[in-house]
Structures are given as C-alpha cells and as structure tokens.
Design a protein around this motif. Structure first.
Motif, PDB file in Angstrom:
ATOM      1  N   ASN A  69       0.778  -1.151  -0.159  1.00 51.60           N
ATOM      2  CA  ASN A  69      -0.093   0.185  -0.081  1.00 51.60           C
ATOM      3  C   ASN A  69       0.850   1.030   0.034  1.00 51.60           C
ATOM      4  O   ASN A  69       1.753   1.443   0.781  1.00 51.60           O
ATOM      5  CB  ASN A  69      -0.772  -0.015   1.353  1.00 51.60           C
ATOM      6  N   LEU A  70       0.681   2.163  -0.774  1.00 55.10           N
ATOM      7  CA  LEU A  70       1.174   3.463  -1.074  1.00 55.10           C
ATOM      8  C   LEU A  70       1.659   4.047   0.397  1.00 55.10           C
ATOM      9  O   LEU A  70       2.696   4.624   0.572  1.00 55.10           O
ATOM     10  CB  LEU A  70       0.691   4.368  -2.265  1.00 55.10           C
ATOM     11  N   ILE A  71       0.399   4.238   0.984  1.00 55.95           N
ATOM     12  CA  ILE A  71       0.716   5.030   2.023  1.00 55.95           C
ATOM     13  C   ILE A  71       1.238   4.440   3.123  1.00 55.95           C
ATOM     14  O   ILE A  71       2.342   5.272   3.766  1.00 55.95           O
ATOM     15  CB  ILE A  71      -0.924   5.049   2.656  1.00 55.95           C
ATOM     16  N   VAL A  72       1.313   3.118   3.356  1.00 63.07           N
ATOM     17  CA  VAL A  72       2.183   2.219   4.284  1.00 63.07           C
ATOM     18  C   VAL A  72       3.643   2.381   3.761  1.00 63.07           C
ATOM     19  O   VAL A  72       4.402   2.697   4.704  1.00 63.07           O
ATOM     20  CB  VAL A  72       1.606   0.967   4.424  1.00 63.07           C
ATOM     21  N   LEU A  73       3.841   2.283   2.759  1.00 67.06           N
ATOM     22  CA  LEU A  73       5.359   2.319   2.182  1.00 67.06           C
ATOM     23  C   LEU A  73       5.823   3.416   2.566  1.00 67.06           C
ATOM     24  O   LEU A  73       6.867   3.816   2.680  1.00 67.06           O
ATOM     25  CB  LEU A  73       5.255   2.076   0.576  1.00 67.06           C
ATOM     26  N   ARG A  74       5.149   4.773   2.073  1.00 70.86           N
ATOM     27  CA  ARG A  74       5.649   6.069   2.191  1.00 70.86           C
ATOM     28  C   ARG A  74       6.080   6.433   3.617  1.00 70.86           C
ATOM     29  O   ARG A  74       6.737   7.174   3.792  1.00 70.86           O
ATOM     30  CB  ARG A  74       4.937   7.074   1.385  1.00 70.86           C
ATOM     31  N   ARG A  75       5.003   6.037   4.481  1.00 75.69           N
ATOM     32  CA  ARG A  75       5.388   6.180   5.991  1.00 75.69           C
ATOM     33  C   ARG A  75       6.676   5.402   6.360  1.00 75.69           C
ATOM     34  O   ARG A  75       7.280   5.845   7.311  1.00 75.69           O
ATOM     35  CB  ARG A  75       4.175   5.960   6.781  1.00 75.69           C
ATOM     36  N   LYS A  76       6.976   4.365   5.719  1.00 73.59           N
ATOM     37  CA  LYS A  76       8.129   3.605   6.279  1.00 73.59           C
ATOM     38  C   LYS A  76       9.292   4.105   5.621  1.00 73.59           C
ATOM     39  O   LYS A  76      10.401   3.981   5.991  1.00 73.59           O
ATOM     40  CB  LYS A  76       7.824   2.148   5.695  1.00 73.59           C
ATOM     41  N   ILE A  77       9.185   5.066   4.732  1.00 76.11           N
ATOM     42  CA  ILE A  77      10.519   5.489   3.769  1.00 76.11           C
ATOM     43  C   ILE A  77      10.418   6.970   3.814  1.00 76.11           C
ATOM     44  O   ILE A  77       9.398   7.338   3.222  1.00 76.11           O
ATOM     45  CB  ILE A  77      10.492   4.896   2.422  1.00 76.11           C
ATOM     46  N   GLY A  78      10.876   7.653   4.513  1.00 77.99           N
ATOM     47  CA  GLY A  78      10.992   9.006   4.630  1.00 77.99           C
ATOM     48  C   GLY A  78      11.783   9.592   3.322  1.00 77.99           C
ATOM     49  O   GLY A  78      12.852   8.972   2.907  1.00 77.99           O
ATOM     50  N   MET A  79      11.552  11.091   2.843  1.00 77.12           N
ATOM     51  CA  MET A  79      12.178  11.450   1.626  1.00 77.12           C
ATOM     52  C   MET A  79      12.561  13.019   2.089  1.00 77.12           C
ATOM     53  O   MET A  79      11.760  13.616   2.399  1.00 77.12           O
ATOM     54  CB  MET A  79      11.458  11.338   0.402  1.00 77.12           C
ATOM     55  N   VAL A  80      13.740  13.096   1.773  1.00 78.29           N
ATOM     56  CA  VAL A  80      14.243  14.701   1.622  1.00 78.29           C
ATOM     57  C   VAL A  80      14.667  15.138   0.298  1.00 78.29           C
ATOM     58  O   VAL A  80      15.279  14.387  -0.290  1.00 78.29           O
ATOM     59  CB  VAL A  80      15.262  14.956   2.760  1.00 78.29           C
ATOM     60  N   PHE A  81      14.220  16.309  -0.191  1.00 82.45           N
ATOM     61  CA  PHE A  81      14.320  16.736  -1.400  1.00 82.45           C
ATOM     62  C   PHE A  81      15.560  17.625  -1.657  1.00 82.45           C
ATOM     63  O   PHE A  81      16.225  18.007  -0.607  1.00 82.45           O
ATOM     64  CB  PHE A  81      13.247  17.218  -2.223  1.00 82.45           C
ATOM     65  N   GLN A  82      15.820  17.707  -2.917  1.00 80.88           N
ATOM     66  CA  GLN A  82      17.019  18.527  -3.240  1.00 80.88           C
ATOM     67  C   GLN A  82      16.919  20.107  -2.712  1.00 80.88           C
ATOM     68  O   GLN A  82      17.759  20.620  -2.142  1.00 80.88           O
ATOM     69  CB  GLN A  82      17.082  18.699  -4.801  1.00 80.88           C
ATOM     70  N   ARG A  83      15.890  20.497  -2.932  1.00 85.60           N
ATOM     71  CA  ARG A  83      15.419  21.863  -2.558  1.00 85.60           C
ATOM     72  C   ARG A  83      14.823  21.899  -1.391  1.00 85.60           C
ATOM     73  O   ARG A  83      13.605  21.160  -1.278  1.00 85.60           O
ATOM     74  CB  ARG A  83      14.733  22.934  -3.566  1.00 85.60           C
ATOM     75  N   ILE A  86       2.012  26.730  -8.091  1.00 78.19           N
ATOM     76  CA  ILE A  86       2.549  26.112  -6.895  1.00 78.19           C
ATOM     77  C   ILE A  86       3.649  24.952  -7.240  1.00 78.19           C
ATOM     78  O   ILE A  86       3.389  24.181  -7.939  1.00 78.19           O
ATOM     79  CB  ILE A  86       1.398  25.523  -5.982  1.00 78.19           C
ATOM     80  N   PRO A  87       4.833  25.073  -6.617  1.00 77.75           N
ATOM     81  CA  PRO A  87       5.828  24.167  -7.059  1.00 77.75           C
ATOM     82  C   PRO A  87       5.379  22.641  -6.893  1.00 77.75           C
ATOM     83  O   PRO A  87       4.772  22.417  -5.677  1.00 77.75           O
ATOM     84  CB  PRO A  87       7.037  24.789  -6.156  1.00 77.75           C
ATOM     85  N   ASP A  88       5.867  21.960  -7.747  1.00 80.71           N
ATOM     86  CA  ASP A  88       5.382  20.412  -7.516  1.00 80.71           C
ATOM     87  C   ASP A  88       6.237  19.733  -6.528  1.00 80.71           C
ATOM     88  O   ASP A  88       5.676  18.833  -5.621  1.00 80.71           O
ATOM     89  CB  ASP A  88       6.157  19.831  -8.817  1.00 80.71           C
ATOM     90  N   THR A  89       7.208  20.431  -5.839  1.00 75.32           N
ATOM     91  CA  THR A  89       8.057  19.860  -4.939  1.00 75.32           C
ATOM     92  C   THR A  89       7.094  19.973  -3.713  1.00 75.32           C
ATOM     93  O   THR A  89       7.332  19.028  -2.669  1.00 75.32           O
ATOM     94  CB  THR A  89       9.200  20.703  -4.435  1.00 75.32           C
ATOM     95  N   LEU A  90       6.257  20.782  -3.536  1.00 76.00           N
ATOM     96  CA  LEU A  90       5.200  20.739  -2.277  1.00 76.00           C
ATOM     97  C   LEU A  90       4.357  19.565  -2.409  1.00 76.00           C
ATOM     98  O   LEU A  90       4.173  18.671  -1.206  1.00 76.00           O
ATOM     99  CB  LEU A  90       4.512  21.962  -2.484  1.00 76.00           C
ATOM    100  N   LYS A  91       3.715  19.336  -3.548  1.00 75.75           N
ATOM    101  CA  LYS A  91       3.093  18.159  -3.698  1.00 75.75           C
ATOM    102  C   LYS A  91       3.876  16.822  -3.365  1.00 75.75           C
ATOM    103  O   LYS A  91       3.316  16.105  -2.598  1.00 75.75           O
ATOM    104  CB  LYS A  91       2.437  18.145  -5.104  1.00 75.75           C
ATOM    105  N   GLU A  92       5.043  16.766  -3.926  1.00 79.17           N
ATOM    106  CA  GLU A  92       5.843  15.395  -3.638  1.00 79.17           C
ATOM    107  C   GLU A  92       6.374  15.390  -2.139  1.00 79.17           C
ATOM    108  O   GLU A  92       6.251  14.350  -1.719  1.00 79.17           O
ATOM    109  CB  GLU A  92       7.269  15.864  -4.303  1.00 79.17           C
ATOM    110  N   ALA A  93       6.357  16.736  -1.447  1.00 82.44           N
ATOM    111  CA  ALA A  93       6.882  16.565  -0.100  1.00 82.44           C
ATOM    112  C   ALA A  93       5.654  15.831   0.790  1.00 82.44           C
ATOM    113  O   ALA A  93       5.709  14.961   1.493  1.00 82.44           O
ATOM    114  CB  ALA A  93       7.042  18.050   0.528  1.00 82.44           C
ATOM    115  N   SER A  94       4.226  16.188   0.457  1.00 79.22           N
ATOM    116  CA  SER A  94       3.255  15.733   1.245  1.00 79.22           C
ATOM    117  C   SER A  94       2.959  14.217   0.778  1.00 79.22           C
ATOM    118  O   SER A  94       2.762  13.416   1.636  1.00 79.22           O
ATOM    119  CB  SER A  94       2.042  16.684   0.763  1.00 79.22           C
ATOM    120  N   LEU A  95       3.078  13.663  -0.626  1.00 79.58           N
ATOM    121  CA  LEU A  95       2.859  12.561  -0.952  1.00 79.58           C
ATOM    122  C   LEU A  95       4.027  11.674  -0.259  1.00 79.58           C
ATOM    123  O   LEU A  95       3.679  10.509   0.069  1.00 79.58           O
ATOM    124  CB  LEU A  95       3.142  12.361  -2.400  1.00 79.58           C
TER     125      LEU A  95
END
Lengths: 252, 279
Positions: free
Chosen positions: A78-92, B161-170
């Motif tokens: 399940n996407l929701i379960v998966l993404r709670r298990k795996i955190g992500m930090v982005f470039q900006r 609105i930047p896509d990064t915001l949506k991705e952060a939430s998802l």
C-alpha cells in the motif's frame, strides 16, 4: 538488527521508451549510509524515487522488476504504508509554506489526520527538532512560518518532518546541493547521528561528501550500477576504469 | 543622432504616455464623481430600510433590492464556488488530458458569451421549466457568469505552486486527495479567493441576465422560488421611469453598487497582501 533492509532485483525503470535504469541489483544493509554517486543523468535520483514509488508520479514513467523492503515488494505494498516507512528529503528545502515550524515538524501526522494529544504533539516536535539539531535555534519561534528560516534550517526542518513519522529508511536526494558550506557540514554531522536509527540512502554529486559520510557507495553510470562497494574501497581501489575516472575528476 | 535629441525623444514619449493615461482615467473619474454627487444625497436611513413607495410619497427606499441582490449573489456563489474550484483543480492537475483541453476551451468560450445570451438560455432552461420567474434562476445565470473567472484564477494559481510541495506531502504517505485539500489548496488560497471576490464584484452589477430570470419585485421577498428585486434591476427600472423621485433612488442604488464593488476590490487587495504565501 543487522541484515538486509532493501534489495533491488533486476530492476528497470523507464520514462516512456527511454530506459533510465538497467537491471539494477543492489542490497542495502540496515543502518548503513549508502551514497549513490555518478554523473548527471545516470539514474541516481530515479533510483531513489523508485524506492518510495515517487517515480510513478511522472506521466509515462514505468518500472519493472522488484525492490524489496523488509522482504516485501514495494510495488505490491500500500502506497501510504510504504511512504510512511520510507522518509524522503528533496534537493531544495520544501517546508509547507502555510504551516508554522511546529506544524511542519508534525506535518506527517497533521496531514494524515492522525490525532495526537497536545502533549504528545509537543513531544514529537521537540524530539524531531532535537534530532536534527534545530531545536535550540527555533524553540522560541515555533509558531513562525517554516519558510521564515534560512535555507539550511529549512532543510533540517524537512529532515525533521521526514523522521517524525519514524521511518526505517531515509532517502536524501542531494539534500545539500542548494545549501552553503556551513549548512552542508551541519547536515553531514546530522546524517552521521541519524545513522544510528535509520538506514540512509543519499544521492550526491559531491565526492568528498560521499567519502565523508557514507559506509558504502554505489556508482551509477548510464543507468547501470557499475560498482557497489565499501566507500573506502571505491575511493582507494576502484575496480572499474569509469569509476576511477569519475573519482579523479576526468568526467562527470 | 545627438544625445540631446535622444533625451528629447525620451521626454516626448514619456509625456505622450502620461497624457494618454490621463485621458483614459478622466472619464472614469467623471463617472465616479457624478454618481457619488447624485447618489450620496439619496442615501439616508429610509433608503436602507424602506420599500419603494408609490410615486409622490416621500421616504421610499430600496431595502428589497439590497436584500435581493445579497441573496441572489450568495446563492450564485454557493453554486459557482465549489464547482469552479473543482474544475480549476482538475485543469491544473490533469492538464494533459483531452477532457481538460475541451474544458479549458469551453471556459474561454463561456467567458465570451454576452450576459444577455446567458439570460435567455437560463430563461429557456429554468424559467420556462418552472413556469415562472424566480430568484434561483437569476442565481444560476449569475453563477454561469462567475464560473470562468473562478476556474481560471484557481487553475492559474495552482499551476504556480511548485510540484516539490506536492511531492513533499505525498512522500509523507499523505493520500492524494488530502494532499490537494490540505497542502495545495491552502497554498493557493490567496489567488483563489481573489478570483472569487472579483467574480462576485463582476456579477454584482449584471443586469441583463436578471431581467429574464429574477425579474424584479416591488415588495420584500426572501422566497427564492419567487421573483426578486436586485440593485441592477431597480436601477434599470427606476432610471427609465419618468419620475424624479425614482431617478433619485436609481442614483442611490448606483452609488451603492459602485461602493460595494469598490469595497470588494479593496478586500481582495488586503487579502492578497495579508495572506501572501511565500514558497
């Protein structure tokens, strides 16, 4: 709790007809810091975006093969379960602009509609912010907007947001490429601390950074993993000519 | 070409632009001046609380039109705002689909349809079906006029609105619908809100569609299935009447209308400044 936490098996990813990951096979151990390195366009970011299935958000993006987290295929979870298990930090840094620092730190709970008592909220906010060494800097302005912070602080806030849900794996997509050297070194120290509790996969362009913080390094080239080994080994005794050339700065 | 000559041309150009601007603004100011001068003398307590009185009797007001306009616009907003925002979300989220393409085209066409034509269409669809004029048919006509502005402003705000915001939430495991409702919409609320308020300001003065639908009513009416008065229709009816008293009421109503539109515009400006979201 040693052992393999993530396993990629014959994994391929595409954007339309264009294959960006070719037959990736990779095992990642629990509590390791794995640096994913390689020249631009080699599929580093695509690879980590496949782990929490952010890849499929792009129209036309598809994937084949398996990525197993704790022996479970992420494409069957399940996407929701998966993404709670795996955190992500982005470039900006991308704190939620309408939320305060406090709300950003527990955004995972707020947005998912998980109810917490006031004291539990305070506790989660404090521990998450302390873990990213941001607490002392922001404890007096918790109710200011998250976007009010400096870039480096925002990025640490984003890491706090990701770890507040207690994930097992943390994916970092070039987390310091938009930051100044001092913020970068703070984030690197932080990664060193976080490694005790989490498995970290970090995409980086910066070889010194990979050398400083990672236990293992995967060298990607044109969508393939050319070399995956203990970081020291890769830097001092690369098996592959391409890796050697990249590390010594001949291309990339 | 000497430097002096260039400087002279610069000044000349600047001068022409200023003069043309003044020429364009002048009629607007004159209109405002005239309406204020004539209108303000019509406004007193009676004007707000009384119904129109027969010709010759003193102290008539436009209470029915104020209440009517308020109700009709409120109802139109209830129809148009949820629909418009939903369509705007669809357009910004699924912009590459065929449906989005045709919807956008339709919205552009709808924006260009003259208000009187919308009035006639609603007359055929609603008034004829119901068998009589009604406030609700007026609201439907006005909501059709509000839709394009709301849809466009929602779509254009959300697109920025930047896509990064949506991705952060998802990436936090937040389901898609909650991401839209709790992250994307709040981040775009200022733009959406100003679109809504400006669309209200735009339809507040619409007369043509109301003539065929809400029709008008000299009495106080709050039943939405019955004909209802409104500011524009009272202006229209009283201004073409032969009586001096009624002309005065029409001026007063015009002034009210302009004041309301002005206030709505000011609210928009304040909201934009106050709730500006910084990414």
């Amino acid at each position: 709790m040693a052992g393999t936490i993530l396993k990629a098996k014959n994994f391929n990813a595409f954007f339309g007809q264009n294959q960006v990951l070719k037959n990736i096979n990779l095992d990642i151990m629990r509590n390791d810091v794995v640096a994913v390195m390689g020249p631009s366009g080699c599929g580093k970011t695509t690879f980590i975006r496949c782990i929490n299935r952010m890849h499929e958000l792009t129209p036309d993006a598809t994937a084949e093969g398996e990525i197993l987290v704790d022996d479970k295929n992420v494409y069957k979870m399940n996407l929701i379960v998966l993404r709670r298990k795996i955190g992500m930090v982005f470039q900006r840094p991308n704190p939620f602009p309408t939320m305060s620092i406090y709300q950003n730190a527990i955004a995972g709970y707020l947005l998912n509609g998980i109810k917490l008592t006031k004291s539990k909220k305070d506790e989660v906010v404090e521990t998450s912010l302390k873990r990213v060494a941001l607490w002392d800097e922001v404890k007096d302005s918790l109710h200011k907007k998250g976007t009010f912070l400096s870039g480096g602080q925002q990025q640490r806030l984003c890491i706090a947001r990701a770890i507040s849900l207690n994930p097992e794996i943390l994916l970092l997509d070039e987390p310091t490429s938009a930051l100044d050297p001092i913020s970068t070194s703070k984030i690197e120290e932080l990664i060193y601390e976080l490694k005790k509790n989490y498995t970290i996969i970090i995409v980086t362009h910066n070889m010194q950074q990979a050398g400083r913080i990672s236990d293992k390094t995967a060298f990607f080239y044109l969508g393939e993993v050319l070399e995956y080994n203990v970081t020291k080994e890769i830097f001092t005794n690369p098996k592959h000519e391409k890796t050697q050339n990249y590390i010594t700065g001949h291309f990339g | 070409m000497t430097i002096e000559y260039r400087n002279i041309r610069n000044k000349l150009f600047k001068g022409i632009v200023i003069i043309l601007t003044v020429i364009c603004t002048l009629p607007l100011l004159l209109v405002l001046y005239r309406i204020t001068k004539e209108g303000i003398s019509a406004i007193n307590w009676d004007f707000f609380v009384n119904l129109p009185k027969p010709v010759g009797e003193k102290g008539g007001g436009i209470a029915n039109a104020l209440v009517g306009s308020g109700l009709i616009i409120l109802m139109a907003s209830v129809f148009a705002i949820p629909l418009g925002i939903s369509i705007g979300i669809y357009l910004s989220e699924f912009k590459k689909t065929k449906l989005a393409y045709f919807t956008l085209l339709s919205v552009d066409v709808l924006q260009g349809i003259p208000s009187i034509v919308i009035g006639i269409i609603i007359y055929l669809w609603v008034v004829k079906t119901m068998g009589h004029f009604s406030a609700v048919s007026g609201s439907i006509a006005l909501s059709m006029m509000m839709l394009p502005a709301i849809i466009k402003s929602t779509e254009e705000t959300l697109k920025l609105i930047p896509d990064t915001l949506k991705e952060a939430s998802l990436s936090l495991g937040v389901p898609y619908y909650r991401t839209i409702l709790k992250v994307i919409l709040p981040a775009g609320i200022t733009g959406i809100l100003s679109g809504v308020i400006l669309s209200v300001a735009r339809v507040a003065g619409e007369t043509a569609p109301l003539l065929f639908t809400a029709f008008g009513n000299p009495f106080m009416n709050t039943n939405i299935t019955k004909p209802m008065s409104s500011l524009p229709s009272i202006i229209f009816n009283y201004a073409i009447s032969p009586y001096e008293d009624w002309h005065k009421l029409a001026w007063g109503a015009s002034f009210m209308l302009i004041a309301i539109i002005l206030v709505l515009n000011i609210i928009t400006k304040i909201a934009q400044r106050k709730w500006r979201v910084q990414f």
